[in-house]
Scaffold this active site. Structure first.
Site, mmCIF file in Angstrom:
data_model
loop_
_atom_site.group_PDB
_atom_site.id
_atom_site.type_symbol
_atom_site.label_atom_id
_atom_site.label_comp_id
_atom_site.label_asym_id
_atom_site.label_seq_id
_atom_site.Cartn_x
_atom_site.Cartn_y
_atom_site.Cartn_z
ATOM 1 N N GLY A 93 72.490 23.402 -51.767
ATOM 2 C CA GLY A 93 71.871 22.580 -50.727
ATOM 3 C C GLY A 93 70.376 22.885 -50.588
ATOM 4 N N PRO A 108 60.841 21.966 -54.973
ATOM 5 C CG PRO A 108 58.809 22.625 -54.029
ATOM 6 C CD PRO A 108 60.190 23.135 -54.353
ATOM 7 C CB ALA A 109 60.699 17.343 -58.450
ATOM 8 N N GLY A 137 56.378 22.350 -60.499
ATOM 9 C CA GLY A 137 55.913 23.703 -60.175
ATOM 10 C C GLY A 137 54.706 24.043 -61.023
ATOM 11 C CG LEU A 138 50.488 26.474 -61.377
ATOM 12 C CD1 LEU A 138 49.689 25.219 -61.753
ATOM 13 C CD2 LEU A 138 49.602 27.439 -60.598
ATOM 14 N N GLY A 139 53.258 26.549 -63.689
ATOM 15 C CA GLY A 139 53.546 27.648 -64.618
ATOM 16 C C GLY A 139 52.492 28.729 -64.450
ATOM 17 C CG ASP A 162 58.297 29.313 -64.162
ATOM 18 O OD1 ASP A 162 59.525 29.244 -63.948
ATOM 19 O OD2 ASP A 162 57.818 29.821 -65.199
ATOM 20 C CE1 TYR A 169 56.017 34.026 -68.990
ATOM 21 C CE2 TYR A 169 55.819 33.083 -66.804
ATOM 22 C CZ TYR A 169 56.388 33.076 -68.062
ATOM 23 O OH TYR A 169 57.318 32.122 -68.387
ATOM 24 C CE LYS A 180 60.672 31.872 -66.167
ATOM 25 N NZ LYS A 180 59.213 31.947 -66.015
ATOM 26 C CG HIS A 240 61.890 35.190 -69.658
ATOM 27 N ND1 HIS A 240 60.716 35.684 -69.132
ATOM 28 C CD2 HIS A 240 61.551 34.022 -70.248
ATOM 29 C CE1 HIS A 240 59.730 34.852 -69.399
ATOM 30 N NE2 HIS A 240 60.210 33.837 -70.087
HETATM 31 N N1 LIG Z 1 61.368 30.259 -69.675
HETATM 32 C C1 LIG Z 1 60.612 30.416 -70.744
HETATM 33 O O1 LIG Z 1 61.013 31.050 -71.732
HETATM 34 C C2 LIG Z 1 59.247 29.806 -70.773
HETATM 35 C C3 LIG Z 1 58.610 29.621 -72.026
HETATM 36 C C4 LIG Z 1 57.341 29.043 -72.018
HETATM 37 C C5 LIG Z 1 56.739 28.672 -70.834
HETATM 38 N N2 LIG Z 1 57.372 28.888 -69.631
HETATM 39 C C6 LIG Z 1 56.750 28.493 -68.345
HETATM 40 O O2 LIG Z 1 56.317 27.144 -68.460
HETATM 41 C C7 LIG Z 1 54.941 27.051 -68.115
HETATM 42 C C8 LIG Z 1 54.304 25.898 -68.842
HETATM 43 O O3 LIG Z 1 54.359 26.038 -70.255
HETATM 44 P P1 LIG Z 1 53.052 26.185 -71.153
HETATM 45 O O4 LIG Z 1 52.003 26.805 -70.320
HETATM 46 O O5 LIG Z 1 53.401 26.837 -72.426
HETATM 47 O O6 LIG Z 1 52.723 24.676 -71.561
HETATM 48 P P2 LIG Z 1 52.165 23.365 -70.824
HETATM 49 O O7 LIG Z 1 52.305 23.450 -69.379
HETATM 50 O O8 LIG Z 1 52.806 22.234 -71.564
HETATM 51 O O9 LIG Z 1 50.622 23.370 -71.253
HETATM 52 C C9 LIG Z 1 49.654 24.138 -70.611
HETATM 53 C C10 LIG Z 1 48.295 23.814 -71.231
HETATM 54 O O10 LIG Z 1 47.995 22.436 -70.997
HETATM 55 C C11 LIG Z 1 46.691 22.286 -70.441
HETATM 56 N N3 LIG Z 1 46.749 21.212 -69.437
HETATM 57 C C12 LIG Z 1 47.497 21.198 -68.314
HETATM 58 N N4 LIG Z 1 47.343 20.050 -67.639
HETATM 59 C C13 LIG Z 1 46.457 19.308 -68.364
HETATM 60 C C14 LIG Z 1 45.886 18.030 -68.166
HETATM 61 N N5 LIG Z 1 46.206 17.283 -67.098
HETATM 62 N N6 LIG Z 1 44.994 17.595 -69.097
HETATM 63 C C15 LIG Z 1 44.696 18.337 -70.170
HETATM 64 N N7 LIG Z 1 45.205 19.575 -70.407
HETATM 65 C C16 LIG Z 1 46.078 20.049 -69.505
HETATM 66 C C17 LIG Z 1 46.377 23.602 -69.784
HETATM 67 O O11 LIG Z 1 44.981 23.784 -69.821
HETATM 68 P P3 LIG Z 1 44.097 24.100 -68.506
HETATM 69 O O12 LIG Z 1 44.566 25.444 -68.028
HETATM 70 O O13 LIG Z 1 42.721 24.102 -69.054
HETATM 71 O O14 LIG Z 1 44.336 23.016 -67.470
HETATM 72 C C18 LIG Z 1 47.113 24.595 -70.675
HETATM 73 O O15 LIG Z 1 46.327 24.972 -71.789
HETATM 74 C C19 LIG Z 1 54.386 28.442 -68.457
HETATM 75 O O16 LIG Z 1 53.154 28.695 -67.838
HETATM 76 C C20 LIG Z 1 55.516 29.315 -67.964
HETATM 77 O O17 LIG Z 1 55.449 29.462 -66.530
HETATM 78 C C21 LIG Z 1 58.625 29.427 -69.598
#
Ligand SMILES: NC(=O)c1ccc[n+]([C@@H]2O[C@H](COP(=O)([O-])OP(=O)(O)OC[C@H]3O[C@@H](n4cnc5c(N)ncnc54)[C@H](OP(=O)(O)O)[C@@H]3O)[C@@H](O)[C@H]2O)c1
Length: 342
Positions: A25, A29-30, A32-34, A62, A67, A95, A128
């Protein structure tokens, strides 16, 4: 939309951001900030983005111990709450890292994340990866931990029992999985006392994982999508020549032009409308990544056109978690529908 924060920066009203209702329940938020800086953004820059994103309307963050920035993010969270955003308005995920799967490590590791993040409880705590295989930060993809192991369900369930204990102790509200496959999830769901509330998985227009997505949803879990815009900032070691870039896809570019947004925004809008919770990382574009989900939706034709773009292109292959010499990354992902034998 159309609001300004206290520093006159544009902000989204968090009440306008769609929410996912978990089986408990609780509302998440749909978007999040990575917070994974992909080894090229410092912990301080990530912490600053967390503060800026909260002012811009984000309430979901997240995080993960691996990290390497939870202490800095925790300082930002404390400031955010000091400015009047209540704890219960925030959704904070962390995680358990792969070298902390042993029964004696799970609670200690969660308490460390809580202390670093300066919180009394987490909304969500994930295992993780389903493999207990350590790798040092920034290592090469060919690196393997010397005692690397395959997925052993009995061992994973020992870790999961401690995850369940974290819920009993009130340290975490929900527990979940990440980087698991359908055959692994079937066993976890069969044996869990407290079932996973979410599964975090790679999801973007070029990697839609329709079978796993459906399995997660059909079993009452929420899919959280990482790399929602194709992780353009990921380290060189995580790139292969076959990788494609959803934000360069002509169909995404055309839809972006029609809506007057950038291609990343189309990927995020598609994700939210499809039903997953994207967690885009950004230190420069976080406002537009949230604003796009409260603006004009994609049409059903546009949604369908994006469904047709799936290329089964996994970007985060996980090579460092392989357990045998000579294995290919596919072994981690149970490609033939059964858990890859040891
Ligand atoms: N559970 C897991 O195993 C796992 C694995 C990987 C990732 N994650 C989580 O998922 C999050 C997101 O994944 P990710 O960081 O690999 O990939 P992502 O969110 O697909 O890509 C992030 C990249 O995209 C750029 N970006 C973001 N918005 C943009 C926009 N509107 N226009 C142009 N560029 C843009 C960012 O640059 P700027 O910073 O310059 O905006 C950054 O370099 C991670 O931070 C982490 O929290 C979890």
């Amino acid at each position: 939309m159309g609001k300004l924060d206290q520093h006159e920066n544009p902000a989204v009203d968090p009440a306008e951001v769609p929410q996912r209702v978990l089986f408990s329940g609780a509302r998440m938020p749909a978007v999040g900030l990575g917070t994974f800086g992909s080894d090229h953004v410092t912990a301080e820059q990530v912490a600053e983005a967390v503060s800026g994103a909260a002012a811009a309307g984000y309430r979901h963050f997240d995080c993960a111990s691996v990290y390497g920035n939870e202490a800095e993010v925790g300082t930002s969270l404390q400031r955010i709450m000091g400015k009047g955003i209540k704890r219960e308005e925030l959704w904070i995920t962390s995680k358990l890292w792969n070298d902390k799967h042993s029964e004696e490590d799970v609670i200690v590791s969660c308490r460390k994340s809580l202390a670093d993040l300066r919180l009394d409880y987490l909304d969500l705590y994930l295992v993780h990866w389903p493999f207990p295989n350590f790798h040092p930060p920034q290592c090469d993809v060919a690196s393997r931990s010397p005692d690397a192991k395959p997925y052993v369900h009995e061992s994973f369930m020992k870790t999961w029992r401690k995850m369940e204990e974290l819920v009993d102790l009130g340290l975490v509200r929900h527990i979940g999985t990440s980087n698991v496959t359908v055959p692994k999830l079937k066993l976890i769901l069969r044996d869990a006392r407290i079932k996973p509330a979410v599964n975090e998985m790679e999801l973007h227009p070029h990697f839609q994982q329709p079978e796993l997505f459906k399995f997660v949803v059909d079993n009452g879990m929420q899919p959280i999508g990482y790399c929602p815009i194709g992780s353009p900032g990921r380290p060189e070691r995580d790139r292969t020549p076959e990788d494609t870039t959803p934000t360069h896809d002509p169909v995404i570019l055309e839809i972006a032009e029609r809506h007057g947004v950038n291609p990343a925004a189309v990927c995020i809008k598609w994700a939210v409308q499809r039903g997953q919770t994207p967690i885009p990382f950004s230190i420069h574009h976080y406002y537009e990544n949230l604003a796009c989900v409260v603006s004009y939706p994609l049409s059903s034709e546009e949604m369908q056109a994006i469904t047709g773009l799936d290329r089964n292109c996994r970007l985060i292959k996980g090579q460092v978690f392989l357990w045998k010499d000579g294995q290919s990354w596919e072994a981690l992902w149970d490609m033939n529908g059964e858990i890859t034998p040891p």
